[in-house]
Design a protein around this motif. Structure first.
Motif, PDB file in Angstrom:
ATOM      1  N   ASP A  68       7.695  23.851  34.709  1.00 41.73           N
ATOM      2  CA  ASP A  68       9.025  24.289  35.138  1.00 41.73           C
ATOM      3  C   ASP A  68       9.904  23.125  35.589  1.00 41.73           C
ATOM      4  OD1 ASP A  68       8.193  23.708  37.747  1.00 41.73           O
ATOM      5  OD2 ASP A  68       7.839  25.803  38.289  1.00 41.73           O
ATOM      6  N   TYR A  69       9.392  21.888  35.486  1.00 34.85           N
ATOM      7  CA  TYR A  69      10.280  20.753  35.760  1.00 34.85           C
ATOM      8  C   TYR A  69       9.793  19.514  35.016  1.00 34.85           C
ATOM      9  CZ  TYR A  69       7.587  17.495  38.575  1.00 34.85           C
ATOM     10  OH  TYR A  69       6.690  16.562  38.972  1.00 34.85           O
ATOM     11  N   ALA A  70      10.700  18.620  34.770  1.00 36.65           N
ATOM     12  CA  ALA A  70      10.354  17.304  34.211  1.00 36.65           C
ATOM     13  C   ALA A  70      11.349  16.302  34.759  1.00 36.65           C
ATOM     14  CB  ALA A  70      10.414  17.330  32.684  1.00 36.65           C
ATOM     15  N   ALA A  71      10.826  15.161  35.165  1.00 42.27           N
ATOM     16  CA  ALA A  71      11.670  14.077  35.660  1.00 42.27           C
ATOM     17  C   ALA A  71      11.256  12.808  34.940  1.00 42.27           C
ATOM     18  CB  ALA A  71      11.487  13.907  37.164  1.00 42.27           C
ATOM     19  N   ALA A  72      12.225  11.985  34.587  1.00 44.27           N
ATOM     20  CA  ALA A  72      11.865  10.800  33.810  1.00 44.27           C
ATOM     21  C   ALA A  72      12.860   9.667  34.031  1.00 44.27           C
ATOM     22  CB  ALA A  72      11.817  11.146  32.314  1.00 44.27           C
ATOM     23  N   MET A  73      12.332   8.462  33.952  1.00 42.55           N
ATOM     24  CA  MET A  73      13.186   7.283  33.800  1.00 42.55           C
ATOM     25  C   MET A  73      13.254   6.974  32.303  1.00 42.55           C
ATOM     26  SD  MET A  73      12.136   4.778  36.942  1.00 42.55           S
ATOM     27  CE  MET A  73      10.399   4.686  36.526  1.00 42.55           C
ATOM     28  N   LEU A  74      14.415   6.482  31.881  1.00 44.50           N
ATOM     29  CA  LEU A  74      14.647   6.251  30.461  1.00 44.50           C
ATOM     30  C   LEU A  74      15.031   4.790  30.210  1.00 44.50           C
ATOM     31  CD1 LEU A  74      17.001   9.327  29.781  1.00 44.50           C
ATOM     32  CD2 LEU A  74      14.496   9.281  29.658  1.00 44.50           C
ATOM     33  N   ARG A  75      14.532   4.248  29.119  1.00 41.45           N
ATOM     34  CA  ARG A  75      15.031   2.971  28.599  1.00 41.45           C
ATOM     35  C   ARG A  75      15.637   3.260  27.227  1.00 41.45           C
ATOM     36  NH1 ARG A  75       9.526  -0.449  29.921  1.00 41.45           N
ATOM     37  NH2 ARG A  75      10.000  -0.892  32.125  1.00 41.45           N
TER      38      ARG A  75
END
Ligand SMILES: NC(=O)c1ccc[n+]([C@@H]2O[C@H](COP(=O)([O-])OP(=O)(O)OC[C@H]3O[C@@H](n4cnc5c(N)ncnc54)[C@H](O)[C@@H]3O)[C@@H](O)[C@H]2O)c1
Length: 397
Positions: A243-250
């Motif tokens: 029910d959730y996703a968190a991410a850093m992106l390059r």
């Protein structure tokens, strides 16, 4: 949208068949309204349920001729392909696991396809559809509908125009509250397809809204997420699906970003927001206030762009049907994808070059890019947030 290029090219609307989207579904009525809005399609056939009787009832309520209402999607594809006056375009809005077989079946029979997201449940299936589209030359429109908003198209056009400069930072969030109630974290006992990974795909939140957020970032910025460091899971205790996703992106140009999606934020409705910052300024857009695009230049006061207001660029202007100050919203944005796809389909069927302005709807390759991102985020999460390649290298020539 006053002109109707489909009528100009074909002398009639395109013949449309729908698969899925029965009366009780959220998105079925949206698809049908979107197809009607600009008069570029005529609904001629339907198969709206896996239950033949319910499918027939729905088709009768649409006013379709009984011989064009099917109890089974594959029967629809076979019968409509065999008719001289058969459907030319098939729109698919079924549970996620059936997008692949129905889309592949439609392409193999020569139908142009409009399909809801996620394109498929696996990257392999998505790439297979990309190949079928490429080999057939048929049109495939993936309804990442948020790309149809005039101010999202304005943002894309401003980036393309260099008004934001080189993009350095992207923040995208898609926050909903529909799965925030904690007393029943896993209603899979009733087997709604979304809670069944075989039917709904490997990640509920990523399939439902994560692919929209990823696609919106790509659409506006024109850059690709090359690597992701993610946590994908459940915040509601006892919930078995994500029910959730968190991410850093390059990003592939060196830009950095964040990605935050959840359906467990109590009370939040449909908060899809994005901020894009470049060397010359920042853009901010919020789906719940869709007619306002903030532009904050590096030097100078903040500005607001509005549909058909001052500074509107052509890509945004063609996405508005009405003079400035008269709000358009979700349905019109959805219709923009249908209407652009119709223009591309009619051009293909007439053997003329399509208007390049009509070609901004997401396609099968965009869908595969989304699946690559989903799979990379899940793999990263399983590896404790390890940076993971998230970009698809696909030979497009
Ligand atoms: N673009 C968007 O913003 C958006 C929003 C909601 C849903 N969706 C997508 O739309 C699809 C459907 O979602 P939903 O929320 O409407 O689901 P839903 O469960 O409410 O409706 C699914 C519909 O498909 C029909 N159906 C199921 N199996 C079928 C089959 N084999 N043949 C024909 N019809 C069949 C059902 O009868 C029902 O009418 C999903 O892929 C979802 O991701 C997209």
């Amino acid at each position: 949208m006053d002109n109707n290029p489909v009528i100009e090219m074909l002398g009639r609307p395109l013949r449309l068949a729908v698969i899925g989207g029965g009366p009780a579904s959220f998105i079925g009525g949206v698809h049908r309204a979107a197809a009607r809005l600009d008069g570029r399609y005529e609904l001629v056939a339907s198969a709206t349920s896996s239950d033949p009787e319910r499918s027939r009832e729905a088709g009768a309520a649409f006013g379709l001729s009984p011989d064009r209402v099917y109890g089974d999607a594959l029967a629809l594809l076979d019968s409509e392909a065999a008719r001289d006056d058969g459907a030319e375009v098939v729109a698919i809005m079924t549970p996620n696991d059936s997008h692949y077989p129905y889309a592949a079946g439609a392409l193999d029979r020569g139908f142009d396809v409009i399909c809801d997201k996620p394109i498929t449940n696996t990257l392999d299936e998505a790439l297979d559809l990309v190949a079928r589209v490429h080999l057939s030359g048929l049109i495939f429109c993936l309804t990442h509908n948020y790309t149809g908003y005039p101010m999202v198209r304005q943002a894309r056009a401003m980036v393309e125009d260099g008004q934001i400069g080189t993009i350095r930072l992207v923040q995208v969030e898609y926050v909903q509250g529909g799965k925030a109630r904690e007393e029943d974290p896993d209603p899979a006992r009733g087997l709604p397809w979304r809670y069944d990974p075989v039917r709904g795909g490997p990640s509920l939140v990523m399939g439902d809204i994560g692919t929209h957020a990823h696609n919106l970032g790509r659409f506006i910025t024109g850059i690709e997420v090359s690597e992701v460091s993610a946590e994908v899971g459940a915040v509601v205790p006892g919930r078995l699906v994500h029910d959730y996703a968190a991410a850093m992106l390059r990003f592939d140009n060196g830009a950095r970003g964040t990605f935050w999606v959840t359906q467990a934020a109590a009370g939040v409705e449909n908060c899809l927001r994005i901020r894009v910052s470049g060397t010359r300024g920042s853009l901010e857009w919020n789906q719940e206030l869709p007619t306002r695009l903030s532009f904050k230049p590096l030097s100078g006061p903040a500005e607001v762009r509005t549909p058909n207001g001052p500074g509107t660029l052509p890509l945004a202007a063609r996405a508005s049907r009405i003079v400035k100050g008269h709000p358009e919203g979700f349905l019109e944005a959805f219709a923009n994808l249908y209407s652009d796809a119709a223009e591309a389909i009619a051009a293909r069927r007439s053997g003329v070059e399509p208007n390049p302005m009509a070609l901004h709807f997401p396609n099968a390759l965009d869908g595969a890019m989304g699946l690559k991102f989903v799979e990379a985020a899940i793999a990263s999460s399983a590896a404790g947030g390890a940076w993971t390649r998230a970009m698809l290298y696909y030979p497009v020539s």
